[in-house]
Design a protein around this motif. Sequence first.
Motif, mmCIF file in Angstrom:
data_model
loop_
_atom_site.group_PDB
_atom_site.id
_atom_site.type_symbol
_atom_site.label_atom_id
_atom_site.label_comp_id
_atom_site.label_asym_id
_atom_site.label_seq_id
_atom_site.Cartn_x
_atom_site.Cartn_y
_atom_site.Cartn_z
ATOM 1 N N LEU A 395 1.066 -0.859 -0.373
ATOM 2 C CA LEU A 395 0.738 -0.173 -0.373
ATOM 3 C C LEU A 395 0.571 1.701 -0.200
ATOM 4 O O LEU A 395 1.819 1.521 0.505
ATOM 5 N N ASP A 396 0.750 2.116 -1.234
ATOM 6 C CA ASP A 396 0.843 3.255 -0.866
ATOM 7 C C ASP A 396 1.018 4.307 0.506
ATOM 8 O O ASP A 396 -0.234 4.608 0.248
ATOM 9 N N PRO A 397 2.203 4.810 1.016
ATOM 10 C CA PRO A 397 2.262 5.401 2.288
ATOM 11 C C PRO A 397 1.407 6.455 2.111
ATOM 12 O O PRO A 397 1.016 7.086 3.097
ATOM 13 N N ARG A 398 1.533 7.093 1.259
ATOM 14 C CA ARG A 398 1.397 8.716 0.289
ATOM 15 C C ARG A 398 -0.112 8.269 0.289
ATOM 16 O O ARG A 398 -1.041 9.889 0.178
ATOM 17 N N MET A 399 -0.513 7.240 0.233
ATOM 18 C CA MET A 399 -2.428 7.043 -0.668
ATOM 19 C C MET A 399 -3.466 7.534 0.734
ATOM 20 O O MET A 399 -2.903 6.156 1.643
ATOM 21 N N GLY A 402 -8.952 4.945 1.222
ATOM 22 C CA GLY A 402 -9.706 4.656 -0.072
ATOM 23 C C GLY A 402 -9.447 4.818 -1.453
ATOM 24 O O GLY A 402 -9.693 4.585 -2.021
ATOM 25 N N ASP A 403 -8.545 6.172 -2.076
ATOM 26 C CA ASP A 403 -7.890 6.044 -2.903
ATOM 27 C C ASP A 403 -7.105 4.613 -3.452
ATOM 28 O O ASP A 403 -7.158 4.609 -4.448
ATOM 29 N N SER A 404 -6.287 3.890 -2.603
ATOM 30 C CA SER A 404 -6.064 2.705 -3.012
ATOM 31 C C SER A 404 -6.486 1.409 -3.387
ATOM 32 O O SER A 404 -6.125 0.938 -3.828
ATOM 33 N N ILE A 405 -8.028 1.419 -2.133
ATOM 34 C CA ILE A 405 -8.465 1.024 -2.993
ATOM 35 C C ILE A 405 -9.136 0.569 -4.547
ATOM 36 O O ILE A 405 -10.131 0.602 -5.154
ATOM 37 N N ALA A 406 -9.551 2.419 -4.543
ATOM 38 C CA ALA A 406 -10.279 2.847 -5.783
ATOM 39 C C ALA A 406 -9.476 2.624 -6.992
ATOM 40 O O ALA A 406 -9.612 2.717 -8.175
ATOM 41 N N TYR A 445 -5.032 6.973 6.403
ATOM 42 C CA TYR A 445 -3.355 5.786 6.040
ATOM 43 C C TYR A 445 -3.103 5.149 6.363
ATOM 44 O O TYR A 445 -3.621 4.072 7.352
ATOM 45 N N PRO A 446 -2.716 4.338 5.833
ATOM 46 C CA PRO A 446 -2.130 2.638 5.958
ATOM 47 C C PRO A 446 -1.022 2.392 7.846
ATOM 48 O O PRO A 446 -1.849 1.444 8.597
ATOM 49 N N HIS A 447 0.074 3.440 7.353
ATOM 50 C CA HIS A 447 0.238 3.466 9.101
ATOM 51 C C HIS A 447 -0.268 3.627 10.565
ATOM 52 O O HIS A 447 0.441 3.775 11.452
ATOM 53 N N GLU A 448 -1.600 4.133 10.252
ATOM 54 C CA GLU A 448 -2.776 4.288 11.015
ATOM 55 C C GLU A 448 -3.487 2.517 11.102
ATOM 56 O O GLU A 448 -4.345 3.580 12.292
ATOM 57 N N LEU A 449 -3.004 1.623 10.824
ATOM 58 C CA LEU A 449 -3.935 0.691 11.119
ATOM 59 C C LEU A 449 -3.151 -0.341 10.734
ATOM 60 O O LEU A 449 -2.054 -0.429 11.105
#
Length: 579
Positions: A395-399, A402-406, A445-449
């Motif tokens: 997963l792009d850490p800057r996205m 929602g944007d990663s899934i889309a 963002y990914p790092h928050e999960l």
Amino acid sequence: MTSILLDTPNVPALKVENLVVDFKTKNGVVNAVRGVSFSVDRGEVLAVVGESGSGKTITSLTTMALLPSTARTAGVVEVDGHDVLNASEADMDSKRGNVVSMVFQEPMTALNPSMKVGKQVAEAILNHRGLSKAEAMARAVELLDRVGIPDPAVKARNFPHQLSGGQRQRVVIAIALACDPTLIIADEPTTALDVTVQAEILELLRNLVKETNTALLLITHNMGVVADLSDRVVVMNAGKVIETGTTVQVLTEPAEPYTQALLAAVPTLPEAQWDAIFAEERTGEPRHAEPAGNSPLVDPVLDMREVCVDYTSGGRKLRAVNQAGLVINRGEIVGLVGESGSGKSTLGRAPLGLVPVTGGEITLFGGNVLKASTREIRKLRSRIGIIFQDPGGSLDPRMTVGDSIAEPLVMHGVNGKRPGRAERDARVRELLEAVRLPAANANRYPHELSGGQRQRIGLARALALAPELLIADEPTSALDVSVQDEVLTLLLDLQKEHGFGCLFISHDLAVVHSVSQRVTVMQHGNVIESGLSSKVLQRPEAPYTRHLLASVPSPNPIVQRQRREARTALLLSSGTRGS
């Protein structure tokens, strides 16, 4: 200097009483460990188990005074009678590697890549023993031999990258043993290893504890490793000890609901029919495979036949996959198993055009992939979903989530059209709901999960275009058992709902058994066995598959003892034991 307490029988190798560890953060104080107590005697293996965040690793680091400056500790921690919490840094420097040592989870990060392994073992000896460099190196070679490194004098001159993963872990164990410590702490020592190498490392640790009378503190979340190696178990949750007892007691009759839930989440492999297998070994007459169960062509979404994949390195051609075949029908899950380097991930990438296929046939949704144009391959890829092993890295850490899934919707569109923002947002909410996550996660963002949440995001992204084929490459290897169980249950539910075919790539045979209808086994780039999971994983025909099954540790100590005996018998029958 050796402690005068070393030979005092009543002093435990490790004593922990009412240990408290807090961390100062910008958001306040975090209570990582809360009133933990246990002890480990010489010649004993104590396993500390629990999920990520349970406090088990923080507890182990405290015993070596390796906590960061933000940590505050209270209670009692004594190693071989020495007070750790109140010791000076100079005092602990004299104890680390000498009285207490550690075997880390990832040997490549624990070893210096620019230093030969023999020198790294000798360095530990030079730090604590009054030996010359020549004497220390001679001792290092002895230790490499003791931990089962072949040609130890030669391997001592190698760098870490020149050794296999199992050999690197043996080097780390040799360093830990260098000064005959009272206590060895092993933090997830087999997580990154294949099951056969894991079995070898566990046998090595078991024998070393018995021979040296060293105490071993094992930190792990792998209940099979606990069943195989430990004498007693401490279960931790949210920084507290919630259950303790003998290994047989805790793993077969757990008293606490948390322990019960933890064990219930562990995928189990049905015991192989060892009596029948050994009868075949003795007579030399293995059962005949059932061709009808191996590669049924019902409604194939993927059909690979005699596929070859070659790489070129230094002017030499290296064959990664050799004439391998695999069929996946619509609505079924096929497991692809094998050790690292077997070619399973390479074979999984072949239908996507991500590896150089040099021979064979690949039919995807009825179309010939190897003869398709770039545009046709792009259209075929839009019908395939991919789940990667490391959700954080994929997963792009800057996205935003929602944007990663889309992203697949933006790249491929829907029915030839690129959806607008409102349509994409609606689809993202639908997908988050499908993987049982709140819609509000779309803005995070990914790092928050957590790791489990990130893997669910990876699954949601893979399902964005309603794929007909899902390729899952080691999708649960980095997860705790309870999170792994949740992700696998979710995958099965979604597969039943949407009916996609799935290639599930893994080296964990118990996980593969829990999800797949059929299984294919690979070794050295070749498919060596294929058939119904219930048959291949209980009555395998190939010797390699039998060794794999016998190397998978069971979370039941009684079953694991039988499995270890079966592995020993197989090694003796093949003449490979001790080689």
